[in-house]
Design a protein around this motif. Sequence first.
Motif, PDB file in Angstrom:
ATOM      1  N   GLY A  73      17.088  12.850  53.558  1.00 49.70           N
ATOM      2  CA  GLY A  73      17.468  14.220  53.718  1.00 49.70           C
ATOM      3  C   GLY A  73      17.665  14.287  55.219  1.00 49.70           C
ATOM      4  O   GLY A  73      18.577  14.842  55.754  1.00 49.70           O
ATOM      5  N   ASP A 108      26.329  28.869  47.820  1.00 42.77           N
ATOM      6  CA  ASP A 108      25.280  29.469  46.924  1.00 42.77           C
ATOM      7  C   ASP A 108      24.114  29.623  47.935  1.00 42.77           C
ATOM      8  O   ASP A 108      24.016  29.607  49.196  1.00 42.77           O
ATOM      9  CB  ASP A 108      24.838  28.430  45.738  1.00 42.77           C
ATOM     10  N   THR A 109      22.821  29.875  47.380  1.00 41.35           N
ATOM     11  CA  THR A 109      21.715  30.175  48.214  1.00 41.35           C
ATOM     12  C   THR A 109      20.660  28.903  48.002  1.00 41.35           C
ATOM     13  O   THR A 109      19.491  29.126  48.470  1.00 41.35           O
ATOM     14  CB  THR A 109      21.222  31.456  47.815  1.00 41.35           C
ATOM     15  N   SER A 110      21.020  27.811  47.772  1.00 40.34           N
ATOM     16  CA  SER A 110      19.993  26.600  47.708  1.00 40.34           C
ATOM     17  C   SER A 110      19.605  26.482  49.143  1.00 40.34           C
ATOM     18  O   SER A 110      20.139  26.815  50.189  1.00 40.34           O
ATOM     19  CB  SER A 110      20.642  25.662  47.015  1.00 40.34           C
ATOM     20  N   ARG A 111      18.624  25.488  49.163  1.00 37.30           N
ATOM     21  CA  ARG A 111      18.025  25.167  50.236  1.00 37.30           C
ATOM     22  C   ARG A 111      18.954  24.147  51.186  1.00 37.30           C
ATOM     23  O   ARG A 111      19.259  24.390  52.359  1.00 37.30           O
ATOM     24  CB  ARG A 111      16.872  24.064  50.083  1.00 37.30           C
ATOM     25  N   ARG A 112      19.697  23.463  50.344  1.00 36.94           N
ATOM     26  CA  ARG A 112      20.704  22.546  51.185  1.00 36.94           C
ATOM     27  C   ARG A 112      21.992  23.727  51.734  1.00 36.94           C
ATOM     28  O   ARG A 112      22.424  23.250  52.781  1.00 36.94           O
ATOM     29  CB  ARG A 112      21.352  21.607  50.114  1.00 36.94           C
ATOM     30  N   LYS A 114      21.389  26.668  52.688  1.00 40.34           N
ATOM     31  CA  LYS A 114      21.028  27.127  53.922  1.00 40.34           C
ATOM     32  C   LYS A 114      20.946  26.421  54.949  1.00 40.34           C
ATOM     33  O   LYS A 114      21.163  26.736  56.426  1.00 40.34           O
ATOM     34  CB  LYS A 114      19.656  27.849  53.661  1.00 40.34           C
ATOM     35  N   LEU A 115      20.858  25.049  54.884  1.00 38.46           N
ATOM     36  CA  LEU A 115      20.684  23.791  55.897  1.00 38.46           C
ATOM     37  C   LEU A 115      22.200  23.769  56.518  1.00 38.46           C
ATOM     38  O   LEU A 115      22.377  23.696  57.629  1.00 38.46           O
ATOM     39  CB  LEU A 115      20.214  22.653  55.350  1.00 38.46           C
ATOM     40  N   SER A 117      24.532  26.160  56.394  1.00 38.41           N
ATOM     41  CA  SER A 117      24.694  27.243  57.184  1.00 38.41           C
ATOM     42  C   SER A 117      24.307  27.164  58.502  1.00 38.41           C
ATOM     43  O   SER A 117      24.867  27.569  59.673  1.00 38.41           O
ATOM     44  CB  SER A 117      24.231  28.564  56.439  1.00 38.41           C
TER      45      SER A 117
END
Length: 472
Positions: A73, A108-112, A114-115, A117
Amino acid sequence: MPSISSYNSLEVIGLVIVDGVGFKNFILSDFLHQAKTLNQKVIVFSGLPATAYDLIENDEIEIVELEVFVESGETWFWRKMKEVAHMQQHKKDFFGIAANLEKNKPSDTSRRAKLISLIFKITSVFNSEKWIYNYNKKQLKSARKNPAFSKYHKLLSDSKIKTLFFTHQRPPYLGILNEAAKDLGITTSSFIFSWDNLPSKGRMAAPFDSFLVWSELMKKELEYFYPDTKNKLIKVVGTPQFEPYVMKEYHVTQKDFLEKFKIKPNRKTICYSCGDVSTSKSDSLYIETIAEAILEKKIPMVNLIVRTSPAEDGSRFKAIKERFPFIIWNFPKWKITRQNHPEPWSQRVPFKEDIEDLRSLLEYCDLNINMCSTMSLDFMIFDKPVINPVFGNEKNGLYNDQKYLKYAHYERVVQSGSVAIVKNKRELIESVNFSLDNPQARLAEQRDLLKLQIGKPLKNTSLRIAHALKDL
């Protein structure tokens, strides 16, 4: 197949093959033979399984299969920072880069997501060469913790090579291979893979020591997008992508071509060459338009051959195949060498027979139609007229393929006048008829474009590359 230790005092070159296209360009071209003539031995560090090389007859190369690289990651984050920053820096001046940057935006609004963004926000401000260098440094520092790094390091150390030649510049794992080579004092060089990679794509994988490019045009592009390369060795060598077209072993007689594809010799032949579904979604529409025009006698009776993309199995054309039984289909003979891979398309490898089929299509067909692909250059090499249908735009509801006309590499094609750009069914039919009646109408423009894009003669391309690597 000899072991690495048997090379003794011969010059040993490491050749990094990442996918089936690299296999085609450097294993099925004349490169291995020309390296041998210069007293060079080749060790292939392969992103393909070793079994892929069973398709060729050559006991002069050592195959070292690379473990599939799984990115952490942390490494992913810094790599993404580097790549997005590169695109942020150049988006205003290059439509292709701006379009690819848009594709990278999260949906979408997944953790990835958001990263990503967050990455977009940071790099919208901090995207200079200095910042990109820092992102790359952090990416490679984190990648060194990956178990694959120590394995790659040992493979290179055991090989005793002096030069490591990358046949591609983009896949992420090339960065840690380059780092391992740097630790060992191995000189690295990268080939710029395709004509659109510099003005349309994100950042390359690593700051290689030197570069081999197609043309003076590509050299200028490299120096523009990567200013530090002005202080590095860049050699113009052409590209082995087209070299099989001047190699005797891939020549097919016209008689054999006609028999294999069941061509009616008293008719002219049109070849429609497809892109892959991700970029050429309207292939079915264009094939249907041509086929219907033939049935309605708006186009004289011709042979119509459709060659699908090597990256696909052709299943998306099942309905067309059933509706128009007179169409001749050429499904490229590429073997899937590894299942369950993160990028399965990369694991497709061509048979020698497919290179023969492609060359015969280029040589004996009378007209090519494709949606803005490299195949335009392939057919121009054989002095054949080319039509690019692009019916879709932002307003008419069709897939917007007219956007590709604004990509820097293809904008030059359009401006050169070497192809016919058609934007509706009427224009396509008219252009087909004109091109069949006037096959040399754009010949001068085509030859000028080839000189610009492919900077050296096709003959001896591999010899030039072998010499360039020897000079390193």
